[in-house]
Design an enzyme around this catalytic site. Structure first.
Site, PDB file in Angstrom:
ATOM      1  N   SER A  61       0.905  -1.126   0.134  1.00 16.55           N
ATOM      2  CA  SER A  61      -0.145   0.017  -0.088  1.00 16.55           C
ATOM      3  C   SER A  61       0.746   1.317   0.083  1.00 16.55           C
ATOM      4  CB  SER A  61      -0.978   0.158   1.143  1.00 16.55           C
ATOM      5  OG  SER A  61      -1.704  -1.197   1.139  1.00 16.55           O
TER       6      SER A  61
HETATM    7  N1  SAM Z   1       0.051  -5.148   4.503  1.00 14.27           N
HETATM    8  C1  SAM Z   1       0.880  -5.409   3.121  1.00 14.27           C
HETATM    9  C2  SAM Z   1       2.160  -4.792   2.966  1.00 14.27           C
HETATM   10  O1  SAM Z   1       2.481  -4.139   3.629  1.00 14.27           O
HETATM   11  O2  SAM Z   1       2.423  -4.992   1.921  1.00 14.27           O
HETATM   12  C3  SAM Z   1      -0.131  -5.259   1.904  1.00 14.27           C
HETATM   13  C4  SAM Z   1      -1.202  -6.101   1.702  1.00 14.27           C
HETATM   14  S1  SAM Z   1      -1.894  -6.266   0.082  1.00 14.27           S
HETATM   15  C5  SAM Z   1      -2.594  -4.741   0.055  1.00 14.27           C
HETATM   16  C6  SAM Z   1      -3.199  -7.249   0.413  1.00 14.27           C
HETATM   17  C7  SAM Z   1      -2.774  -8.516   1.062  1.00 14.27           C
HETATM   18  O3  SAM Z   1      -3.783  -9.410   1.424  1.00 14.27           O
HETATM   19  C8  SAM Z   1      -2.280  -9.503  -0.176  1.00 14.27           C
HETATM   20  O4  SAM Z   1      -1.028  -9.871  -0.049  1.00 14.27           O
HETATM   21  C9  SAM Z   1      -3.270 -10.525  -0.437  1.00 14.27           C
HETATM   22  O5  SAM Z   1      -2.740 -11.795  -0.797  1.00 14.27           O
HETATM   23  C10 SAM Z   1      -3.659 -10.674   0.970  1.00 14.27           C
HETATM   24  N2  SAM Z   1      -5.111 -11.602   1.321  1.00 14.27           N
HETATM   25  C11 SAM Z   1      -6.304 -11.372   0.739  1.00 14.27           C
HETATM   26  N3  SAM Z   1      -7.128 -12.161   1.125  1.00 14.27           N
HETATM   27  C12 SAM Z   1      -6.375 -12.943   2.071  1.00 14.27           C
HETATM   28  C13 SAM Z   1      -6.858 -13.708   3.165  1.00 14.27           C
HETATM   29  N4  SAM Z   1      -8.148 -14.194   2.996  1.00 14.27           N
HETATM   30  N5  SAM Z   1      -5.836 -14.025   4.145  1.00 14.27           N
HETATM   31  C14 SAM Z   1      -4.641 -13.735   4.131  1.00 14.27           C
HETATM   32  N6  SAM Z   1      -4.162 -12.962   3.143  1.00 14.27           N
HETATM   33  C15 SAM Z   1      -4.965 -12.361   2.237  1.00 14.27           C
END
Ligand code: SAM
Length: 214
Positions: A61
């Site tokens: 993000s």
């Molecule tokens: N917090 C992260 C960072 O600092 O890089 C950014 C995360 S990105 C916007 C959202 C993340 O949520 C992705 O890596 C995606 O694979 C993960 N995601 C989506 N659904 C998920 C779930 N049910 N359980 C775990 N991770 C999930």
């Protein structure tokens, strides 16, 4: 490239003017090396004012959004935080500088492995990670003082509400694919109270209590 200069400009030009004022948070954003959390080809843009691709169609993000979510969590004297969506691991590292223990869940094992290697390299012994469906939470380690969901959901996954401590706080982007409302949720006497923070755009939260994979 002098990343420390870029990091200071990020704090001075992106975070402070938009109202991030908590000194501890500003200090942590000046310290954590965001360029280590992005793929080689994007390192020069690591401190720019936008999200970046991290692989698997996912993103790290925008710095301001990471800072805003961190500030909204109100982390003073907090012990245990659960993060859903480890992604690059940048938000986890920011949290690990501010609280005692961070539990983080990522659905893509490739991303989880990369983040795990970085946490070891950078010495974050207070981050525990698992690969799986974060919409189920992390029952064995619950309750959590704070929960941060870094992917977009249509509604708050029930297990996360159950695993939030009484008096605890959760932040989550709520809404459909194209835009969401970043929402702070507080648990008071077993009931939840939601307050909108601002509009935002996140990748979907995919899982049993989230959206279907596309
Ligand atoms: N917090 C992260 C960072 O600092 O890089 C950014 C995360 S990105 C916007 C959202 C993340 O949520 C992705 O890596 C995606 O694979 C993960 N995601 C989506 N659904 C998920 C779930 N049910 N359980 C775990 N991770 C999930």
């Amino acid at each position: 490239m002098d990343y420390s200069i870029l990091r200071k400009s990020m704090v001075r030009e992106q975070l402070i003017p938009r109202g991030i004022i908590d000194e501890k948070i500003l200090e942590v954003f000046s310290k954590v090396e965001r360029h280590k959390f992005v793929p080689e080809e994007f390192k020069a843009n690591a401190y720019a004012d936008h999200p970046l691709p991290i692989g698997e169609n996912q993103t790290i993000s925008q710095p301001y959004i990471v800072a805003l979510m961190t500030e909204c969590l109100n982390l003073n004297d907090v012990g245990k935080v659960l993060e859903i969506g480890t992604g690059s691991g940048y938000q986890s590292a920011i949290l690990a500088e501010l609280v005692r223990e961070v539990y983080t869940i990522e659905r893509f094992s490739v991303l989880a492995q990369k983040a795990g290697v970085l946490f070891d390299e950078l010495g974050y012994t207070n981050i525990k990670m698992r690969t799986g469906d974060g919409t189920l939470g992390w029952q064995e380690e619950s309750p959590f003082d704070r929960i941060i969901v870094t992917a977009a959901a249509l509604e708050i996954p029930l297990p996360l509400v159950e695993q939030l401590k009484e008096g605890g706080r959760l932040i989550i982007p709520l809404g459909g694919s194209f835009s969401q409302i970043l929402t702070v949720v507080e648990k008071k006497k077993g009931e939840i109270e939601s307050s909108p923070v601002c509009g935002c755009v996140f990748v979907p939260l995919v899982g049993k209590y989230g959206q279907e994979a596309s």
